[in-house]
Design a protein around this motif. Structure first.
Motif, PDB file in Angstrom:
ATOM      1  N   PRO A 123       2.366  -5.014   4.283  1.00 58.55           N
ATOM      2  CA  PRO A 123       1.621  -4.075   3.774  1.00 58.55           C
ATOM      3  C   PRO A 123       0.778  -4.824   2.961  1.00 58.55           C
ATOM      4  O   PRO A 123       0.660  -5.992   2.438  1.00 58.55           O
ATOM      5  N   TRP A 148      -2.427   4.715   8.389  1.00 61.56           N
ATOM      6  CA  TRP A 148      -1.244   4.212   7.267  1.00 61.56           C
ATOM      7  C   TRP A 148      -1.821   3.642   6.025  1.00 61.56           C
ATOM      8  O   TRP A 148      -0.953   3.107   5.297  1.00 61.56           O
ATOM      9  N   ARG A 149      -2.835   4.370   5.478  1.00 65.39           N
ATOM     10  CA  ARG A 149      -3.176   4.139   4.083  1.00 65.39           C
ATOM     11  C   ARG A 149      -2.118   5.219   3.213  1.00 65.39           C
ATOM     12  O   ARG A 149      -1.618   6.315   3.746  1.00 65.39           O
ATOM     13  N   VAL A 150      -1.748   4.608   2.205  1.00 63.60           N
ATOM     14  CA  VAL A 150      -0.653   4.971   1.322  1.00 63.60           C
ATOM     15  C   VAL A 150      -1.233   5.205  -0.169  1.00 63.60           C
ATOM     16  O   VAL A 150      -1.921   4.310  -0.564  1.00 63.60           O
ATOM     17  N   ALA A 155       4.383   2.362  -3.738  1.00 63.29           N
ATOM     18  CA  ALA A 155       5.340   2.381  -2.887  1.00 63.29           C
ATOM     19  C   ALA A 155       5.164   1.137  -1.846  1.00 63.29           C
ATOM     20  O   ALA A 155       5.902   1.160  -0.801  1.00 63.29           O
ATOM     21  N   LEU A 156       4.079   0.553  -1.756  1.00 64.81           N
ATOM     22  CA  LEU A 156       3.664  -0.667  -0.778  1.00 64.81           C
ATOM     23  C   LEU A 156       4.818  -1.708  -0.786  1.00 64.81           C
ATOM     24  O   LEU A 156       5.285  -1.879   0.401  1.00 64.81           O
ATOM     25  N   ARG A 159       7.928  -0.672   1.499  1.00 64.82           N
ATOM     26  CA  ARG A 159       7.325  -0.161   2.788  1.00 64.82           C
ATOM     27  C   ARG A 159       7.243  -1.144   3.810  1.00 64.82           C
ATOM     28  O   ARG A 159       6.932  -2.227   3.427  1.00 64.82           O
ATOM     29  N   GLY A 163       0.796  -0.617   6.365  1.00 61.96           N
ATOM     30  CA  GLY A 163       0.699   0.304   5.288  1.00 61.96           C
ATOM     31  C   GLY A 163      -0.483  -0.413   4.515  1.00 61.96           C
ATOM     32  O   GLY A 163      -0.301  -1.732   4.249  1.00 61.96           O
ATOM     33  N   SER A 165      -3.018   0.067   0.576  1.00 54.05           N
ATOM     34  CA  SER A 165      -3.508   1.131  -0.318  1.00 54.05           C
ATOM     35  C   SER A 165      -4.706   0.503  -1.060  1.00 54.05           C
ATOM     36  O   SER A 165      -4.625  -0.664  -1.432  1.00 54.05           O
TER      37      SER A 165
END
Length: 191
Positions: A123, A148-150, A155-156, A159, A163, A165
């Motif tokens: 991520p 797949w943007r969080v 949370a990365l 994960r 992913g 962010s």
């Protein structure tokens, strides 16, 4: 163990690197951040200052018990981020790695060798940089990785990839390129 990886030439290391590191520890819930001081950058036409000088400057600048300054890429003999990540994951199978980068790097990620493999391996946390946000978020890699943007950066680390962010932090208008151009890079990086 949750480890953020901040790679780059650190030519020179500066307060912006420190800022991103501290924000990553806090906002992503990381146990450690490793600075991966690279031997060189395949995308840049000129080589950086000697690795020993950059390592010494990075250690002088970033003194934190949860931050490791490393010349791992030189010791592994890797030149590309995808190769470095593969080696790290093979050596540390129980560690959850998160790639840390500035928004300027997301803007150019599509030019990195095997960038899709990087996104598939770990991520990524992309930190806001002055004047780059809109360009980064509309760049080819950001568009391709949009599904797949969080929304929640914390949370990365828990994960599986892919992913990513976009992490909005107070902005710091400083860059290694500007410091070099201004002649402010010698034996020790400016604070």
């Amino acid at each position: 163990m949750r480890v953020g990886l901040l790679g780059g030439s650190f030519d020179p290391p500066h307060a912006g690197h420190v800022h991103i590191t501290r924000e990553a520890l806090k906002r992503l819930g990381l146990d450690r951040v490793w600075w991966l001081v690279s031997p060189g950058n395949p995308l840049k036409p000129h080589g950086p200052a000697p690795l020993a000088d950059r390592m010494a400057a990075a250690r002088a600048l970033m003194d934190h018990p949860r931050v490791v300054i490393s010349d791992l890429e030189a010791r592994l003999g890797t030149r590309r981020t995808a190769d470095t990540l593969a080696a790290l994951q093979a050596r540390h199978p129980g560690v959850r790695f998160v790639w840390l980068m500035g928004a300027d790097n997301l803007a150019g990620l599509h030019r990195w060798g095997r960038w899709q493999e990087i996104a598939a391996r770990v991520p990524m946390a992309v930190f806001a940089r002055p004047g780059v946000g809109a360009r980064a978020l509309s760049a080819p890699a950001a568009r391709r990785l949009a599904p797949w943007r969080v929304a929640v950066p914390r949370a990365l680390a828990g994960r599986r990839a892919p992913g990513w962010s976009f992490v909005r932090v107070p902005l710091r208008a400083i860059s290694s390129s500007e410091l070099r151009a201004a002649g402010r890079w010698g034996a020790q990086a400016p604070r």
